[in-house]
Enzyme design. Structure first.
Site, PDB file in Angstrom:
ATOM      1  N   ASP A   1       0.846  -1.200   0.000  1.00 20.72           N
ATOM      2  CA  ASP A   1       0.000   0.000   0.000  1.00 20.72           C
ATOM      3  C   ASP A   1       0.883   1.252   0.000  1.00 20.72           C
ATOM      4  O   ASP A   1       0.580   2.238  -0.663  1.00 20.72           O
ATOM      5  CB  ASP A   1      -0.905   0.023   1.247  1.00 20.72           C
TER       6      ASP A   1
ATOM      7  N   ARG B   1     -30.457  -2.032 -12.011  1.00 21.12           N
ATOM      8  CA  ARG B   1     -31.330  -2.816 -12.890  1.00 21.12           C
ATOM      9  C   ARG B   1     -32.722  -2.208 -12.960  1.00 21.12           C
ATOM     10  O   ARG B   1     -33.361  -2.197 -14.012  1.00 21.12           O
ATOM     11  CB  ARG B   1     -31.431  -4.242 -12.349  1.00 21.12           C
TER      12      ARG B   1
ATOM     13  N   TYR C   1       2.146   1.970  -3.443  1.00 19.80           N
ATOM     14  CA  TYR C   1       1.027   2.474  -4.273  1.00 19.80           C
ATOM     15  C   TYR C   1       0.746   3.938  -3.910  1.00 19.80           C
ATOM     16  O   TYR C   1       0.668   4.817  -4.785  1.00 19.80           O
ATOM     17  CB  TYR C   1      -0.212   1.607  -4.009  1.00 19.80           C
ATOM     18  N   ASP C   2       0.633   4.212  -2.618  1.00 19.24           N
ATOM     19  CA  ASP C   2       0.294   5.570  -2.163  1.00 19.24           C
ATOM     20  C   ASP C   2       1.347   6.589  -2.623  1.00 19.24           C
ATOM     21  O   ASP C   2       1.014   7.717  -2.979  1.00 19.24           O
ATOM     22  CB  ASP C   2       0.178   5.620  -0.634  1.00 19.24           C
TER      23      ASP C   2
ATOM     24  N   GLU D   1     -23.077  -7.870 -10.831  1.00 17.90           N
ATOM     25  CA  GLU D   1     -23.563  -7.613  -9.470  1.00 17.90           C
ATOM     26  C   GLU D   1     -22.538  -6.778  -8.726  1.00 17.90           C
ATOM     27  O   GLU D   1     -21.330  -7.048  -8.793  1.00 17.90           O
ATOM     28  CB  GLU D   1     -23.754  -8.964  -8.760  1.00 17.90           C
TER      29      GLU D   1
ATOM     30  N   LYS E   1     -24.524 -17.332  -7.719  1.00 15.47           N
ATOM     31  CA  LYS E   1     -25.514 -16.246  -7.750  1.00 15.47           C
ATOM     32  C   LYS E   1     -25.177 -15.270  -6.619  1.00 15.47           C
ATOM     33  O   LYS E   1     -25.449 -15.529  -5.464  1.00 15.47           O
ATOM     34  CB  LYS E   1     -26.920 -16.799  -7.590  1.00 15.47           C
TER      35      LYS E   1
ATOM     36  N   LYS F   1     -31.971 -21.963  -5.877  1.00 18.10           N
ATOM     37  CA  LYS F   1     -31.901 -21.158  -4.654  1.00 18.10           C
ATOM     38  C   LYS F   1     -31.576 -22.057  -3.461  1.00 18.10           C
ATOM     39  O   LYS F   1     -32.225 -23.106  -3.282  1.00 18.10           O
ATOM     40  CB  LYS F   1     -33.258 -20.477  -4.398  1.00 18.10           C
TER      41      LYS F   1
ATOM     42  N   LEU G   1     -34.611 -14.295 -13.524  1.00 14.38           N
ATOM     43  CA  LEU G   1     -34.463 -15.755 -13.654  1.00 14.38           C
ATOM     44  C   LEU G   1     -35.631 -16.457 -12.984  1.00 14.38           C
ATOM     45  O   LEU G   1     -36.116 -16.000 -11.942  1.00 14.38           O
ATOM     46  CB  LEU G   1     -33.168 -16.207 -12.954  1.00 14.38           C
TER      47      LEU G   1
HETATM   48  N1  1X7 Z   1     -23.606 -15.284 -12.879  1.00 12.41           N
HETATM   49  C1  1X7 Z   1     -24.846 -14.848 -13.061  1.00 12.41           C
HETATM   50  O1  1X7 Z   1     -25.436 -14.952 -14.120  1.00 12.41           O
HETATM   51  C2  1X7 Z   1     -25.530 -14.161 -11.936  1.00 12.41           C
HETATM   52  C3  1X7 Z   1     -24.873 -14.008 -10.725  1.00 12.41           C
HETATM   53  N2  1X7 Z   1     -25.459 -13.382  -9.680  1.00 12.41           N
HETATM   54  C4  1X7 Z   1     -26.706 -12.888  -9.781  1.00 12.41           C
HETATM   55  N3  1X7 Z   1     -27.248 -12.298  -8.692  1.00 12.41           N
HETATM   56  C5  1X7 Z   1     -27.432 -13.012 -10.998  1.00 12.41           C
HETATM   57  C6  1X7 Z   1     -28.746 -12.532 -11.290  1.00 12.41           C
HETATM   58  C7  1X7 Z   1     -29.100 -12.812 -12.557  1.00 12.41           C
HETATM   59 BR1  1X7 Z   1     -30.777 -12.338 -13.345  1.00 12.41          BR
HETATM   60  S1  1X7 Z   1     -27.900 -13.634 -13.428  1.00 12.41           S
HETATM   61  C8  1X7 Z   1     -26.830 -13.639 -12.056  1.00 12.41           C
END
Ligand code: 1X7
Length: 318
Positions: A34, A136, A37-38, A170, A115, A310, A84
């Protein structure tokens, strides 16, 4: 130092600092301390103060400091940002696989990705320059949070190739940053965030980007809008292209050749997810080949070529 020498030195400093920042924030593999870099960062700030005509909007010194906003402009996405449909067990996944194989004659492989539990964003680049970042929203219209996303170090302000494209992913808050933020807020008697997703969303919906800059947010990018226009034919190629442009993608991804392999991956991450330094709420399974995706198409709400498995909600330890 004259302007010519300053111009040369500023360019050298930016190239070096951008390379070091990419290593630290995108590859999680720091090249220097660091302190090192700084030292260079301070030299660049000083030269830009002496020679203001050398300041460019994609200079690493320009990430923070946009004006205080009184609201967020609406932004219409170039193409809708998808949602999705969900799977909750192995049978749901096998039913999905049957529907896919019935819907196309092509041989099927699945790109399987974590996800991420954050806030979905769209990033627009014109000729390699980051020009707009948006939430989004409802998938068609989001909110312009460009100033706040400019403070997120894993988002490149400019790309090494002058490409024009929209990328989606994300924005998330790492678990450690979330714990530290809530400790600070609790000590000050402020309300605490319920989870890292809410903390990331709250940090990105700030009218003052200097607040966002302190929240240590990061990103995983996973989609290119209109990828075939760039000659990309699979999700594998799209993710590799995102890597090559300097974006941060998630490398836990796996190309699976059967739903059995997909289920093995899900069972593996059902435990492993607790040791990740970011939260995930499931696994996204996508048909890898874009021609097969186009053949399968969409329902009113979501693509027929992808599904989100999920994880069961966890008991919150009180
Ligand atoms: N890798 C992916 O496609 C992905 C990853 N994280 C998420 N929260 C989402 C949501 C959608 Br809609 S796609 C996706």
């Amino acid at each position: 130092m004259g302007i010519d020498e300053a111009t040369k030195r500023v360019s050298e400093l930016r190239d070096t600092l951008n390379e070091w920042a990419r290593a630290y924030y995108v590859k999680d593999a720091p090249l220097v301390s660091d302190h090192e870099y700084d030292k260079l960062y301070k030299e660049l700030v000083s030269l830009e103060e002496q020679f203001p005509e050398l300041v460019t909007s994609d200079s690493i010194t320009q990430r923070v400091g946009g004006k205080l906003l009184d609201g967020f402009q609406k932004v219409e996405h170039t193409t809708p940002m998808m949602s999705l449909s969900n799977a909750f067990n192995e049978q749901d996944l096998r039913d999905f696989d049957k529907r896919v194989r019935k819907g196309t004659s092509k041989s099927i492989s699945y790109m399987v990705e974590l996800k991420i539990d954050g806030l979905a964003i769209n990033l627009t680049y014109n000729n390699g320059q980051f020009v707009q970042g948006a939430t989004r929203g409802d998938g068609v219209v989001g909110e312009d949070i460009t100033q706040n996303l400019r403070t997120v170090h894993s988002i490149p302000l400019s790309l090494q190739t002058p490409v024009t494209l929209d990328v989606r992913g994300e924005c998330y808050m790492p678990k450690e940053s979330f714990v530290r933020l809530n400790d600070e807020r609790d000590k000050k008697g402020d309300s605490v965030f319920a989870n890292p997703r809410n903390a990331a969303a709250g940090s990105l919906r700030q009218l003052d980007s200097t607040v966002t800059a302190k929240r240590q947010l990061s990103t995983f990018l996973y989609t290119i809008a209109n990828p075939e226009a760039l000659g990309l034919t699979t999700q594998t190629e799209a993710l590799d292209y995102l890597d090559s442009l300097g974006f941060k993608t998630n490398h836990q991804r796996k190309l699976c050749h059967s739903i059995d392999e997909v289920w093995q991956y899900i069972e593996e991450f059902s435990d492993k997810r607790h040791s990740l330094d970011y939260e995930i709420d499931g696994i996204v399974i996508k048909v890898n080949d874009f021609d097969a995706q186009n053949e399968l198409g969409y329902t009113v709400k979501a693509p027929k070529w992808a599904i989100a498995y999920k994880f069961p909600a966890e008991e919150v330890q009180t």
